[in-house]
Design a protein around this motif. Structure first.
Motif, PDB file in Angstrom:
ATOM      1  N   ILE A 292     -88.603 -33.427 -35.702  1.00 61.89           N
ATOM      2  CA  ILE A 292     -87.728 -32.380 -36.231  1.00 61.89           C
ATOM      3  C   ILE A 292     -88.383 -31.028 -35.972  1.00 61.89           C
ATOM      4  CG2 ILE A 292     -86.646 -31.409 -38.301  1.00 61.89           C
ATOM      5  CD1 ILE A 292     -86.661 -34.240 -39.497  1.00 61.89           C
ATOM      6  N   GLY A 293     -87.599 -30.067 -35.514  1.00 60.55           N
ATOM      7  CA  GLY A 293     -88.124 -28.726 -35.293  1.00 60.55           C
ATOM      8  C   GLY A 293     -87.048 -27.796 -34.794  1.00 60.55           C
ATOM      9  N   THR A 294     -87.369 -26.513 -34.710  1.00 58.92           N
ATOM     10  CA  THR A 294     -86.446 -25.538 -34.137  1.00 58.92           C
ATOM     11  C   THR A 294     -86.599 -25.540 -32.627  1.00 58.92           C
ATOM     12  OG1 THR A 294     -88.101 -23.779 -34.435  1.00 58.92           O
ATOM     13  CG2 THR A 294     -86.459 -24.069 -36.185  1.00 58.92           C
ATOM     14  N   GLY A 295     -85.560 -25.107 -31.935  1.00 57.30           N
ATOM     15  CA  GLY A 295     -85.578 -25.130 -30.484  1.00 57.30           C
ATOM     16  C   GLY A 295     -86.665 -24.270 -29.883  1.00 57.30           C
ATOM     17  N   ASP A 296     -87.048 -23.194 -30.576  1.00 60.45           N
ATOM     18  CA  ASP A 296     -88.086 -22.316 -30.050  1.00 60.45           C
ATOM     19  C   ASP A 296     -89.494 -22.754 -30.447  1.00 60.45           C
ATOM     20  OD1 ASP A 296     -88.140 -21.686 -32.746  1.00 60.45           O
ATOM     21  OD2 ASP A 296     -87.426 -19.627 -32.492  1.00 60.45           O
ATOM     22  N   GLY A 297     -89.594 -23.852 -31.207  1.00 60.81           N
ATOM     23  CA  GLY A 297     -90.900 -24.373 -31.588  1.00 60.81           C
ATOM     24  C   GLY A 297     -91.598 -23.628 -32.700  1.00 60.81           C
ATOM     25  N   VAL A 298     -90.969 -22.602 -33.247  1.00 63.94           N
ATOM     26  CA  VAL A 298     -91.610 -21.827 -34.316  1.00 63.94           C
ATOM     27  C   VAL A 298     -91.828 -22.697 -35.544  1.00 63.94           C
ATOM     28  CG1 VAL A 298     -91.319 -19.884 -35.903  1.00 63.94           C
ATOM     29  CG2 VAL A 298     -90.755 -19.617 -33.479  1.00 63.94           C
ATOM     30  N   ILE A 299     -90.848 -23.537 -35.868  1.00 61.59           N
ATOM     31  CA  ILE A 299     -91.007 -24.510 -36.948  1.00 61.59           C
ATOM     32  C   ILE A 299     -91.025 -25.891 -36.315  1.00 61.59           C
ATOM     33  CG2 ILE A 299     -90.053 -25.477 -39.070  1.00 61.59           C
ATOM     34  CD1 ILE A 299     -88.697 -22.805 -39.577  1.00 61.59           C
ATOM     35  N   ASP A 300     -92.130 -26.590 -36.471  1.00 62.79           N
ATOM     36  CA  ASP A 300     -92.304 -27.905 -35.861  1.00 62.79           C
ATOM     37  C   ASP A 300     -92.875 -28.855 -36.912  1.00 62.79           C
ATOM     38  OD1 ASP A 300     -92.762 -30.120 -34.329  1.00 62.79           O
ATOM     39  OD2 ASP A 300     -94.205 -29.185 -32.976  1.00 62.79           O
ATOM     40  N   LEU A 301     -92.056 -29.815 -37.332  1.00 63.33           N
ATOM     41  CA  LEU A 301     -92.512 -30.759 -38.357  1.00 63.33           C
ATOM     42  C   LEU A 301     -93.305 -31.910 -37.759  1.00 63.33           C
ATOM     43  CD1 LEU A 301     -89.354 -31.002 -40.664  1.00 63.33           C
ATOM     44  CD2 LEU A 301     -91.085 -29.206 -40.487  1.00 63.33           C
ATOM     45  N   GLY A 302     -93.426 -31.941 -36.437  1.00 62.79           N
ATOM     46  CA  GLY A 302     -94.206 -32.990 -35.791  1.00 62.79           C
ATOM     47  C   GLY A 302     -93.365 -34.185 -35.407  1.00 62.79           C
ATOM     48  N   ARG A 303     -94.042 -35.181 -34.889  1.00 64.51           N
ATOM     49  CA  ARG A 303     -93.373 -36.381 -34.364  1.00 64.51           C
ATOM     50  C   ARG A 303     -94.074 -37.623 -34.896  1.00 64.51           C
ATOM     51  NH1 ARG A 303     -90.811 -36.688 -28.545  1.00 64.51           N
ATOM     52  NH2 ARG A 303     -90.558 -38.915 -28.163  1.00 64.51           N
ATOM     53  N   GLN A 304     -93.316 -38.485 -35.535  1.00 65.02           N
ATOM     54  CA  GLN A 304     -93.891 -39.735 -36.034  1.00 65.02           C
ATOM     55  C   GLN A 304     -93.565 -40.871 -35.075  1.00 65.02           C
ATOM     56  OE1 GLN A 304     -90.871 -41.707 -39.213  1.00 65.02           O
ATOM     57  NE2 GLN A 304     -91.993 -39.956 -40.042  1.00 65.02           N
ATOM     58  N   ARG A 305     -94.449 -41.852 -35.057  1.00 60.64           N
ATOM     59  CA  ARG A 305     -94.266 -43.004 -34.169  1.00 60.64           C
ATOM     60  C   ARG A 305     -94.629 -44.262 -34.943  1.00 60.64           C
ATOM     61  NH1 ARG A 305     -97.007 -46.514 -30.757  1.00 60.64           N
ATOM     62  NH2 ARG A 305     -96.053 -46.915 -28.707  1.00 60.64           N
ATOM     63  N   THR A 306     -93.643 -45.120 -35.140  1.00 58.63           N
ATOM     64  CA  THR A 306     -93.871 -46.352 -35.877  1.00 58.63           C
ATOM     65  C   THR A 306     -93.412 -47.540 -35.038  1.00 58.63           C
ATOM     66  OG1 THR A 306     -91.706 -46.158 -36.958  1.00 58.63           O
ATOM     67  CG2 THR A 306     -93.591 -45.215 -38.108  1.00 58.63           C
ATOM     68  N   VAL A 307     -93.992 -48.696 -35.318  1.00 54.66           N
ATOM     69  CA  VAL A 307     -93.634 -49.923 -34.605  1.00 54.66           C
ATOM     70  C   VAL A 307     -93.069 -50.921 -35.611  1.00 54.66           C
ATOM     71  CG1 VAL A 307     -94.474 -51.818 -33.174  1.00 54.66           C
ATOM     72  CG2 VAL A 307     -95.427 -49.528 -32.874  1.00 54.66           C
ATOM     73  N   VAL A 308     -91.976 -51.550 -35.262  1.00 52.36           N
ATOM     74  CA  VAL A 308     -91.334 -52.539 -36.133  1.00 52.36           C
ATOM     75  C   VAL A 308     -92.050 -53.873 -35.998  1.00 52.36           C
ATOM     76  CG1 VAL A 308     -89.188 -53.763 -36.647  1.00 52.36           C
ATOM     77  CG2 VAL A 308     -89.119 -51.360 -35.924  1.00 52.36           C
ATOM     78  N   ARG A 309     -92.364 -54.473 -37.131  1.00 58.87           N
ATOM     79  CA  ARG A 309     -92.966 -55.802 -37.150  1.00 58.87           C
ATOM     80  C   ARG A 309     -92.204 -56.681 -38.129  1.00 58.87           C
ATOM     81  NH1 ARG A 309     -95.440 -55.652 -32.456  1.00 58.87           N
ATOM     82  NH2 ARG A 309     -97.153 -54.158 -32.346  1.00 58.87           N
TER      83      ARG A 309
END
Length: 312
Positions: A292-309
């Motif tokens: 999640i973030g703004t298109g200009d990158g000023v607000i960037d909540l980061g990126r999560q990566r999870t694996v289903v088990r």
């Protein structure tokens, strides 16, 4: 300027342009950390950093806390569910905070669940108490909402739908991945809430991609409704709904009408037989990423990566 707060099992950190600086605090909960703002601000200017990639991140929102969520709050999702965005009410449900997990933890599907779904959502984190009856305005919203996080509202659809309730189906352990960062925003930055874009991928395929412009009930209106009956405290979490693109989709209208005439047991049996053929539900080994973030990158909540088990 936004501040990205990270958490590991034994420490809190601020993400800087050159790495992660440890926050000198005794806080063990999100609530305590937010009450130690001086320590956060001091870490922002620290030159003593480590590589962010070297940290094993856990959720920046600690449990126990209140986890409240909005239901069908994006117009695209409402339409896909066979409802009218003009008439859908502002509706809440609760999730147990025991469902909170880290941004890189496995999502574990219980053995009795077959239809596991995903929902990328913006999480609002409270920075102070909001007693029942609080007066919420656009001008004071930032006094209550201190920051935002990426969340994924994992859902067991075959538990949720027949029981016509959300709590159990969305509250299993690991069903609320949170993070990687708690991004603290000032009042001006929070005004850019509508510029945020939510995206989710499964095995690299884009499943959800929508901006907050599609959101029906936004934070000011949401908090005004919530404060009629629910107290919130610092460190509590509010999930704000998901856009179109989840695995589940409403059946064609004619099928829905016919189904309404059938006994509930028969109706759900037929529905789930059809859903079992849907390849979009999460499977063992699937990689789910959300950002999640703004298109200009000023607000960037980061990126999560999870694996289903699958639970064994």
């Amino acid at each position: 300027m936004s501040i990205s707060v990270l958490r590991t099992a034994d420490a809190w950190w601020v993400q800087t342009p050159v790495g992660a600086a440890r926050i000198d605090t005794a806080a063990t909960t999100t609530r305590d950390l937010l009450n130690d703002r001086a320590a956060i601000d001091a870490a922002v200017s620290s030159s003593d950093v480590v590589a962010v990639e070297s940290l094993s991140l856990v959720s920046p929102v600690t449990a126990p806390c209140r986890v409240v969520a909005q239901m069908t709050n994006f117009a695209s999702h409402v339409k896909d569910s066979g409802m009218d965005p003009e008439t859908v009410p502002l509706t809440f449900f609760r999730k147990t905070s025991g469902s909170i997990s880290g941004p890189h933890d496995d999502v574990v599907r219980p053995a009795h669940v077959t239809l596991l779904d995903y929902e990328v959502e913006i999480g609002l984190v409270f920075g102070r108490e909001m007693p029942v009856g609080s007066q919420i305005t656009a001008e004071n919203l930032a006094e209550y909402i201190v920051g935002l996080v990426v969340t994924n509202d994992i859902s067991a659809r075959d538990v949720q739908l027949p029981k016509t309730q959300f709590y159990e189906a969305k509250s299993y352990p690991t069903f609320t991945p949170v993070g990687p960062a708690l991004v603290l925003l000032d009042a001006d930055e929070l005004k850019r809430f509508t510029d945020l874009r939510l995206r989710l991928w499964v095995n690299g395929e884009v499943r959800q991609d929508m901006t907050v412009a599609d959101m029906i009930y936004r934070p000011v209106e949401t908090l005004r409704e919530l404060t009629r009956f629910q107290r919130m405290d610092a460190g509590d979490l509010l999930l704000t709904g998901t856009p179109v693109g989840t695995a589940i989709s409403a059946p064609p209208k004619i099928v829905e009408i016919i189904g309404s005439l059938l006994p509930p047991k028969v109706k759900w049996k037929l529905f789930f037989q059809g859903q079992a053929k849907n390849p979009k539900y999460l499977k063992d080994g699937d990689v789910v990423e959300a950002a999640i973030g703004t298109g200009d990158g000023v607000i960037d909540l980061g990126r999560q990566r999870t694996v289903v088990r699958y639970a064994r």
